[in-house]
Design a protein around this motif. Structure first.
Motif, PDB file in Angstrom:
ATOM      1  N   THR A 139       0.868  -1.170  -0.177  1.00 33.01           N
ATOM      2  CA  THR A 139      -0.134  -0.011  -0.086  1.00 33.01           C
ATOM      3  C   THR A 139       0.974   1.317  -0.207  1.00 33.01           C
ATOM      4  N   THR A 140       0.684   1.951   1.398  1.00 31.64           N
ATOM      5  CA  THR A 140       1.157   3.598   0.255  1.00 31.64           C
ATOM      6  C   THR A 140       1.508   4.139   2.283  1.00 31.64           C
ATOM      7  N   TRP A 151      14.130  15.233  -1.699  1.00 32.28           N
ATOM      8  CA  TRP A 151      13.566  14.559  -0.528  1.00 32.28           C
ATOM      9  C   TRP A 151      12.176  14.195  -1.450  1.00 32.28           C
ATOM     10  N   LEU A 152      11.429  13.256  -0.016  1.00 29.15           N
ATOM     11  CA  LEU A 152       9.898  11.893   0.064  1.00 29.15           C
ATOM     12  C   LEU A 152       9.092  12.445  -0.545  1.00 29.15           C
ATOM     13  N   ASP A 153       8.239  12.420  -1.186  1.00 27.79           N
ATOM     14  CA  ASP A 153       6.669  12.652  -1.392  1.00 27.79           C
ATOM     15  C   ASP A 153       5.445  11.245   0.140  1.00 27.79           C
ATOM     16  N   ARG A 154       4.896  12.295   0.978  1.00 29.59           N
ATOM     17  CA  ARG A 154       4.914  11.822   2.161  1.00 29.59           C
ATOM     18  C   ARG A 154       3.716  10.871   1.706  1.00 29.59           C
ATOM     19  N   GLU A 155       3.277  11.435   0.443  1.00 32.66           N
ATOM     20  CA  GLU A 155       1.519  10.108   0.077  1.00 32.66           C
ATOM     21  C   GLU A 155       2.208   8.700  -0.188  1.00 32.66           C
ATOM     22  N   SER A 156       3.069   8.450  -1.087  1.00 36.02           N
ATOM     23  CA  SER A 156       3.615   7.889  -2.141  1.00 36.02           C
ATOM     24  C   SER A 156       5.449   6.795  -1.105  1.00 36.02           C
ATOM     25  N   GLY A 157       6.222   7.927  -0.889  1.00 33.64           N
ATOM     26  CA  GLY A 157       7.106   7.575  -0.939  1.00 33.64           C
ATOM     27  C   GLY A 157       8.200   7.546  -1.948  1.00 33.64           C
ATOM     28  N   ASP A 158       7.916   7.936  -3.115  1.00 34.81           N
ATOM     29  CA  ASP A 158       8.375   8.258  -4.432  1.00 34.81           C
ATOM     30  C   ASP A 158       9.486   9.355  -3.492  1.00 34.81           C
ATOM     31  N   LYS A 159      10.347   9.373  -4.598  1.00 36.20           N
ATOM     32  CA  LYS A 159      11.343  10.198  -4.617  1.00 36.20           C
ATOM     33  C   LYS A 159      11.236  11.367  -5.830  1.00 36.20           C
ATOM     34  N   CYS A 160      11.909  12.539  -4.972  1.00 38.62           N
ATOM     35  CA  CYS A 160      11.307  13.356  -5.562  1.00 38.62           C
ATOM     36  C   CYS A 160      13.097  14.881  -5.731  1.00 38.62           C
ATOM     37  N   TYR A 161      13.482  15.710  -7.017  1.00 40.43           N
ATOM     38  CA  TYR A 161      14.177  15.770  -6.765  1.00 40.43           C
ATOM     39  C   TYR A 161      14.476  17.778  -7.679  1.00 40.43           C
ATOM     40  N   MET A 162      14.934  18.443  -7.251  1.00 42.40           N
ATOM     41  CA  MET A 162      15.222  19.366  -7.910  1.00 42.40           C
ATOM     42  C   MET A 162      16.633  19.823  -8.411  1.00 42.40           C
ATOM     43  N   ARG A 200       9.366  15.331  -9.978  1.00 43.61           N
ATOM     44  CA  ARG A 200       8.013  14.804  -8.853  1.00 43.61           C
ATOM     45  C   ARG A 200       7.398  14.097  -9.485  1.00 43.61           C
ATOM     46  N   PRO A 201       6.813  13.215  -8.936  1.00 43.21           N
ATOM     47  CA  PRO A 201       5.450  12.138  -9.086  1.00 43.21           C
ATOM     48  C   PRO A 201       4.671  13.275  -9.752  1.00 43.21           C
ATOM     49  N   LYS A 202       3.729  12.663 -11.039  1.00 41.30           N
ATOM     50  CA  LYS A 202       2.697  14.037 -11.516  1.00 41.30           C
ATOM     51  C   LYS A 202       1.683  14.571 -10.927  1.00 41.30           C
ATOM     52  N   LYS A 203       1.266  13.584  -9.762  1.00 40.91           N
ATOM     53  CA  LYS A 203      -0.073  14.467  -8.951  1.00 40.91           C
ATOM     54  C   LYS A 203       0.304  14.406  -7.352  1.00 40.91           C
ATOM     55  N   THR A 204       1.849  14.941  -7.626  1.00 45.21           N
ATOM     56  CA  THR A 204       1.955  15.633  -6.482  1.00 45.21           C
ATOM     57  C   THR A 204       3.170  16.547  -6.150  1.00 45.21           C
ATOM     58  N   PRO A 205       2.977  17.939  -5.489  1.00 49.51           N
ATOM     59  CA  PRO A 205       2.159  18.174  -4.937  1.00 49.51           C
ATOM     60  C   PRO A 205       1.063  18.976  -5.127  1.00 49.51           C
TER      61      PRO A 205
END
Length: 730
Positions: free
Chosen positions: A257-258, A330-341, A505-510
């Motif tokens: 799950t998430t 950072w990590l997306d708190r909803e899914s745990g996916d990695k995000c970068y800038m 970042r993941p498409k739907k976040t934030p």
């Protein structure tokens, strides 16, 4: 999980009822991912329709007897003063109950007493007893919560009364009776009703608790009335099965799950709580490799995270700088996916190291120390890249340019920029707009938006972001993700862009706040009232006042000199009459011509001709006085002097003109008027269409005068030329 995974083998041996319980703790989306099709799973998402039959932990049932004697009392001072109250017995009938003529009820307050006859149930009487239906015997009513209530009496509660309200129900049945289940006695204002949501009937679908010695002796029947967590764990077979599962297996289940779903599951039972708090679970959402971070990112002021969950919360709280300070993650708190800038310094910017074109400025509201500010350049090109193995697997990502526009920004609205995102053999290309086109209208923030062009969004951190494209990172073995933004064909000198970096970042976040909703350019007539000619370049409608034919010649139908050297095409969103309008981006000569056959117009009619346009906020040179003419055959010819924008300023190349052009205000020069659809219109002339001119043409023109100042011009947006009866308004 793979088939040879021990945890997968354990799951395969579990009964379907247990798996249904596990999947019901997730969400419908996760259930679909797990290919759950059983009614046992989906009924959980439809809601729990089991009736919670009482507010208290126990109710009481009459098992056997021929006599009822119920008495209750409550201090009057616990009620509101100066109020009429009524008392109600709240009950249900589980099995047969027979009424006795000796059954009566009394209610008393101090020395005041009232007595009435009541009947608890008449459904099982047959011929033994006849219950009067004249109102002399009070009968029960069904409540919205599925229980029955019987009014036992009423009383008036005076102010500051120290007495007790006493209510009694006494009587003897003709035959032994059983099945009366009493929840209690409810006291409420006389005219107050119960308004709870009505569940299914209790009499035929629910078992009733039997009070025999307190909570320790509750049977399984109680759990259907009180589905609390403790009872569910003790009595529900699947819950008992979950309690016997090893924590390692529950971790495997929750890891499907998430983080959000796992936190929800932790509130269901002790076993899931233990699994959801374990390091084994949270380590599934931590990256296998955390790059070296800059000093102080995992601050020495704070103690190190005591657990994997603590580290996840720290990594998802805010971006953390890499040691070289060129990237953050950072990590997306909803899914745990990695995000970068990627910072501006990590990007390749053409001419970025040339101070004449770009300068590096400090950033006070960014994790990065500096950003790149565009001073002036005609060749805009920005590239960034990141290894795909750094991204989360099987995830759809989106790339965004994060930037601001300073007060002196210019020429960034058009031409549109080209954005490219590629990974492996997949590549997407589309047009984007860093800045929106602002127009001079009575609405100060009216914008021109292009169809199929990505537009910027305002972020919560006061920056702006522009979506450059999307990518799907499958297994992370596709090499590098390449991202670019380019505008190299327009030749315009652009300025005022401040780049912080590119965010992936993941498409739907934030979720982001959108820009304010501004009025859009529209047309005054809907498409239902207009018809388009077969060439798609001309529209036609009938004047509502006279029935005469009206036309609009689109910009594509006009003959414009110096196209395409100084003109460019713009697409409009919304209810635009035509798909394209034309803009004078930069030029010296304005020369527009058009014509229409006379036979297309209504005969014996006075017509007027109007150019329909708007001007951009940064327009210039449009205060020049122009010549407008309208001719019909060889017999009619009229000319006027007109001005498109008397408030326009001079262009940069006209600095030697110290004196501003004075446009006469005595009516000798025609000026534009604003239309109801936010466009402007300027009358070019008028003519009379006679029946005898069916083979002629109406010729229209707007040109620079042969003698006068020829100024540099820009910012004129033309929709077309409209021909309508003289007194017909738009």
């Amino acid at each position: 999980m793979h088939e040879d995974d021990p945890a997968a083998c354990e799951i395969a041996r579990l009964p379907s009822e247990l798996l249904a319980e596990v999947l019901a703790l997730t969400s419908p989306r996760d259930a679909c991912r797990a290919a759950a099709d059983s009614d046992a799973v989906w009924s959980r998402f439809l809601g729990d329709f089991c009736l919670v039959t009482d507010k208290f932990s126990e109710v009481v049932e009459l098992l056997h007897g021929d006599r009822v004697d119920i008495c209750g009392k409550i201090p009057c001072k616990m009620h509101s003063g100066s109020s009429d109250y009524a008392a109600y017995l709240v009950f249900v009938i589980h099995m047969g109950w027979l009424w006795s003529e000796g059954m009566h009820q009394s209610a008393s307050v101090g020395g005041r007493r009232s007595t009435r006859q009541v009947c608890l149930d008449i459904s099982n009487y047959k011929d033994e007893v006849e219950v009067p239906q004249d109102g002399s015997v009070f009968l029960p009513q069904e409540r919205a919560d599925g229980w029955m209530e019987l009014e036992l009496g009423e009383f008036y509660n005076e102010e500051c009364s120290n007495e007790d309200f006493v209510v009694e129900l006494k009587g003897r049945g003709l035959l032994p009776t059983r099945g009366l289940v009493v929840q209690g006695i409810e006291i409420r204002p006389k005219k107050s009703g119960r308004s709870t949501i009505s569940p299914p009937s209790i009499n035929s679908h629910h078992q009733i608790t039997r009070a025999r010695g307190g909570a320790s002796n509750r049977s399984k029947e109680e759990s259907s009335i009180h589905p609390s967590m403790a009872d569910a764990e003790e009595d529900h077979p699947a819950a008992c099965e979950i309690a016997r599962l090893p924590t390692e297996l529950l971790v495997e289940v929750l890891a499907l799950t998430t983080p959000r779903d796992a936190c929800r599951a932790a509130a269901v039972c002790r076993e899931f709580r233990a699994a959801a708090e374990s390091d084994a679970f949270w380590s599934r959402f931590l990256p296998l490799y955390i790059p070296l971070l800059a000093d102080g990112e995992l601050s020495p002021v704070l103690p190190p995270p005591p657990s994997a969950k603590g580290l996840f919360l720290r990594l998802s709280a805010a971006p953390l700088l890499f040691r070289d300070e060129l990237m953050s993650m950072w990590l997306d708190r909803e899914s745990g996916d990695k995000c970068y800038m990627l910072s501006a310094r990590a990007l390749h910017i053409s001419w970025g190291d040339t101070p004449q074109y770009w300068e590096w400025i400090p950033l006070a509201d960014s994790r990065f120390k500096e950003g790149a500010r565009l001073r002036t350049v005609c060749w805009l090109e920005i590239h960034g890249k990141i290894p795909s193995k750094m991204l989360s697997l099987n995830t759809i990502y989106a790339a965004y340019l994060v930037y601001k526009l300073d007060d002196k920004s210019s020429r960034l609205d058009y031409p549109f920029q080209e954005a490219t995102v590629s990974i492996g053999g997949s590549k997407t290309i589309h047009h984007v707009g860093i800045a929106e086109r602002r127009l001079k209208t009575r609405y100060p923030a009216v914008v021109v938006l292009a169809r199929d062009v990505e537009h910027p969004q305002k972020r919560d951190d006061s920056w702006i972001e522009l979506k450059l494209g999307e990518l799907y990172n499958e297994e992370g073995d596709d090499g590098e993700v390449c991202i670019s933004l380019m505008e190299t064909k327009g030749g315009n000198w652009k300025s005022g862009l401040v780049v912080q970096g590119i965010e992936i970042r993941p498409k739907k976040t934030p979720p982001l706040r959108s820009l304010p909703v501004y009025p859009r350019l529209t047309t005054s007539r809907s498409c239902k009232e207009e018809m388009f000619l077969t060439d798609g370049l001309t529209s036609m409608w009938l004047d509502k006042e006279t029935g005469f034919k009206c036309y609009m010649l689109s910009a594509r139908a006009l003959n414009i000199e110096d196209y395409p050297a100084n003109w460019c095409w713009i697409s409009l969103t919304g209810g635009c009459r035509f798909s394209k309008v034309v803009e004078l981006s930069d030029g010296w000569m304005l020369d527009i011509h058009a014509k229409i056959p006379c036979k297309m117009l209504s005969g014996n009619s006075n017509y007027a001709v109007y150019i329909v346009f708007v001007v951009a906020e940064d327009s210039y040179g449009l205060d020049a006085i122009l010549d407008a003419s309208v001719s019909v055959g060889k017999n009619q010819f009229s000319t006027h002097q007109v001005c498109l924008d008397s408030s326009s300023c001079l262009g940069e190349d006209d600095y030697y003109y110290y004196d501003k052009i004075e446009v006469p205000q005595d009516g000798s020069v025609l000026l534009p008027q604003e239309r109801a659809d936010c466009w402007m219109e300027l009358e070019l002339g008028e003519f009379y269409n006679d029946e005898g001119d069916n083979w002629g043409e109406v010729c229209l023109s707007l040109v620079e005068p042969k003698e006068g100042r020829w100024l540099g011009k820009g910012g004129l947006v033309v929709q077309g030329i409209e021909i309508r009866p003289k007194n017909s308004g738009r």
